[in-house]
Enzyme design. Structure first.
Site, PDB file in Angstrom:
ATOM      1  N   GLU A 187      -9.305 -49.488  24.915  1.00  0.00           N
ATOM      2  CA  GLU A 187      -9.394 -48.325  24.022  1.00  0.00           C
ATOM      3  C   GLU A 187      -8.520 -48.487  22.769  1.00  0.00           C
ATOM      4  O   GLU A 187      -8.993 -48.222  21.663  1.00  0.00           O
ATOM      5  CB  GLU A 187      -9.019 -47.047  24.784  1.00  0.00           C
ATOM      6  CG  GLU A 187     -10.119 -46.644  25.762  1.00  0.00           C
ATOM      7  CD  GLU A 187      -9.647 -45.704  26.863  1.00  0.00           C
ATOM      8  OE1 GLU A 187      -8.505 -45.210  26.795  1.00  0.00           O
ATOM      9  OE2 GLU A 187     -10.428 -45.478  27.809  1.00  0.00           O
ATOM     10  N   ASP A 211      -1.971 -42.426  21.955  1.00  0.00           N
ATOM     11  CA  ASP A 211      -3.173 -41.734  22.426  1.00  0.00           C
ATOM     12  C   ASP A 211      -2.779 -40.551  23.305  1.00  0.00           C
ATOM     13  O   ASP A 211      -2.388 -40.730  24.459  1.00  0.00           O
ATOM     14  CB  ASP A 211      -4.041 -42.752  23.204  1.00  0.00           C
ATOM     15  CG  ASP A 211      -5.339 -42.132  23.724  1.00  0.00           C
ATOM     16  OD1 ASP A 211      -5.466 -40.893  23.702  1.00  0.00           O
ATOM     17  OD2 ASP A 211      -6.215 -42.900  24.158  1.00  0.00           O
TER      18      ASP A 211
END
Ligand code: AMP
Length: 621
Positions: A187, A211
């Site tokens: 990611e 994140d």
């Protein structure tokens, strides 16, 4: 080249597309994106509103499967049949998740603590792979409807810290959803690609990807050189995110209005309304200074200063994680060239400011933080499709490589599309007491049963010292060198005996043959998965039957006649089910046997401890 196919049922003509899509399979929300006229875009649903598909699967009364917003609406009303956060369970064994069972409103079970978890919904047992596949099917459907094309190729993102089993589970979910998963991408790498970080400088760059989602926080430190990303370190908190901000606001209101949580819990609709208002307040405070709302005749308000005070400690925790990640990568804050913000909760100004302050630099936040991972996945897909001329494509393994395990199952060790040279390994053990030899059969292909794959060679690891089943530790390593030659090594780690073979014919297949093997694996995914589930349930049941036999013999003195008889009754029932072909019936019989014997096992353990204490002195003389 595009092929045309006709859907016989609907009469629709759909183009068979070569397009590779990018998918962010998230804990809370998932998205699908593709490259449209040179730019990545995330696809909206039929209502045209949101690009986010809540990662929630609901089973209705007729056991029909519903995914996304409609499933989310059932969370409060029907929690037992509404599965959320399934990503947290992917590739995990019951041992891995038993401490967090309380976070799930549905039933997670496993009789054998080392095998992968299952989830019971009504009288059926599902794996996290099957449930994730339902989310992927929804995304595939969404983009097929949008583009009026059949889509079969995808890149899927996973957290940087996902291990081999979790990555394999994600690939399997893709396959089950009818997708050929060309690559699993981290990611943070995808988010960096979305910001074009790979194109910002000639020399190597170091990137921090922060994140903060609804329920999880991850910080990853990456290095990119010549278009190749490397993860230097990761850190985070699997139970910290925007949901905690909402909860802080709710607690603040409860205190301010002298409400009592217990009495509120007796009014679920009011509590739900307050929860939603708390999330709304948080969102409003990302751009405004005050929030105010009237609920049930009472005024609820909060301002930005109060909100920042409430969440300061939580944000500080994320900064502590950033410090740990830097330390693990042997770097300091000033070594970071770029900071990329990902996840809906990075819209909170205090989060942004704190991160920028800590690293002493402006952060990248221009893209929608909910979408950046999917957008980056679409870019990665476009690179794989060969559409981005300035990106280099690396030598890759064309098909997965693995070995045969109990019951004729294929266990992939090096997934297809891995960069060459590469190396991967996994530990195995014996299934019979005193087993001296272990046959290692090496296969290539994507099917779940080795009989459908291509055999590359086999050898026997001989002379394993006599030990009870399950005790030897046998490491199997696959090593592919830069010339594509595969070496498979097996080593028993307690005795150090080892054996290896070299396989040179890995690429003896034509492109057509490989394409055929791939296509077959997708077409047969559902049947293969069913067969795998049945074989795995049987393996697990056989282990339990064996350990039950041992248990009865070893504890004959402390079990009553009736207990032995009842245990044998459940044992017999399981044995009958193992001989049949219904995996849910096997799982149910295992659960029953396990439920009955667990208290007996606890008692046996207590007796053993007492006995051993009796004979010994505790502590120093
Ligand atoms: P994700 O898991 O990345 O989808 O993040 C979802 C989280 O972002 C949820 O906790 C949302 O409440 C939060 N979120 C979404 N929009 C905003 C906003 N404008 N301000 C603050 N938080 C937001």
């Amino acid at each position: 080249m595009a092929k045309i196919s006709i859907d016989i049922k609907s009469g629709n003509v759909k183009k068979e597309s070569d397009l590779i899509i990018g998918i962010d399979l998230g804990t809370t929300n998932s998205l699908v994106a593709y490259i449209k006229e040179g730019n990545p875009v995330a696809v909206k649903g039929k209502n045209g509103k949101s690009t986010l598909v809540p990662s929630i699967v609901h089973f209705d009364k007729e056991k029909k499967i519903i995914v996304g917003d409609q499933a989310k609406a059932k969370l409060v009303e029907d929690p037992e049949n509404t599965i959320y956060s399934v990503k947290r369970l992917l590739g995990k064994s019951y041992n891995d998740v038993q401490n967090v069972q309380q976070y799930f409103g549905y039933k997670i079970l496993d009789e054998d603590p080392d095998s992968l978890v299952k989830i019971r919904v009504k009288d059926k047992y599902y794996t996290p792979i099957e449930l994730s596949a339902e989310i992927l099917k929804e995304l595939k459907n969404r983009i097929e409807t949008e583009l009026n094309q059949n889509i079969s190729k995808a890149v899927i993102t996973v957290p940087a810290y996902f291990n081999d089993a979790q990555r394999q589970a994600t690939r399997d979910a893709g396959k089950l959803a009818g997708l050929d998963v060309l690559r699993i991408v981290n990611e943070p790498t995808a988010a960096s690609l979305a910001y074009g970080v790979d194109k910002l400088a000639e020399e190597a760059q170091t990137i921090a990807v922060y994140d903060l989602g609804g329920g999880t926080f991850d910080i990853s430190i990456l290095r990119i050189e010549n278009g190749i990303f490397e993860v230097l370190s990761t850190n985070g908190d699997t139970y910290l995110g925007g949901d905690d901000f909402d909860k802080a606001i709710l607690d603040f209101w409860i205190k301010e209005q002298h409400l009592n949580l217990e009495s509120l819990e007796k009014q679920p609709s009011l509590l739900q309304e307050l929860r939603l208002a708390a999330e709304q307040a948080k969102k409003v405070l990302s751009t405004e200074k005050n929030y105010q709302e009237n609920i049930g005749g009472v005024k609820y308000s909060i301002n930005k200063v109060q909100f920042n005070q409430l969440i300061q400690a939580l944000i500080d925790k994320t900064i502590d994680s950033c410090k740990s990640a830097l330390k693990d990568a042997n770097l300091s804050a000033k070594d970071i060239n770029h900071i990329v913000m990902v996840g809906g909760s990075t819209r909170v100004p205090l989060a942004k400011e704190s991160v920028a302050n800590f690293f002493g630099k402006e952060v990248f936040d221009k893209l929608n933080p909910d979408e950046v991972v999917a957008l980056g996945a679409a870019i990665q897909a476009d690179i794989l499709a060969g559409n981005q001329k300035d990106m280099l494509l690396l030598d890759i393994t064309p098909l997965s490589l693995g070995i045969e395990t109990v019951g004729g199952l294929m266990d992939s060790i090096i997934p297809r599309n891995s960069k060459v040279p590469t190396k991967a390994g996994r530990n195995y053990t014996t299934s019979i007491d005193g087993q001296a030899n272990l046959k290692v059969s090496v296969y290539q292909g994507e099917r779940d049963l080795v009989e459908h794959n291509r055999k590359l060679g086999e050898f026997i690891l001989k002379g394993i010292p006599p030990m009870p089943a399950g005790l030897p530790k046998i490491e199997i390593q696959f090593i592919i060198n830069a010339d594509g030659i595969l070496k498979v090594k097996a080593k028993e780690l307690r005795s150090n005996i080892e054996q290896e073979i070299e396989i040179r014919s890995q690429y003896g297949l034509s492109e057509e043959e490989m394409a055929k093997m791939l296509l077959e694996s997708i077409h047969n995914a559902e049947g293969d998965m069913k067969q795998r589930a049945l074989l795995e349930a049987r393996n697990e049941a056989n282990n339990i039957l064996l350990s039950t036999d041992k248990f009865i013999v070893q504890n004959a003195s402390i079990l009553s006649k009736e207990e032995v008889e009842t245990t044998l009754k459940f044992h017999q029932k399981l044995k009958i089910k193992v001989a049949e072909t219904d995996k849910d019936a096997i799982n149910k019989a295992m659960e029953e046997l396990n439920e009955y014997t667990t208290p007996l096992a606890h008692r046996a353990m207590d007796v053993t401890i007492r006995e051993s204490l009796k004979g010994k002195k505790v502590g120093k003389d």
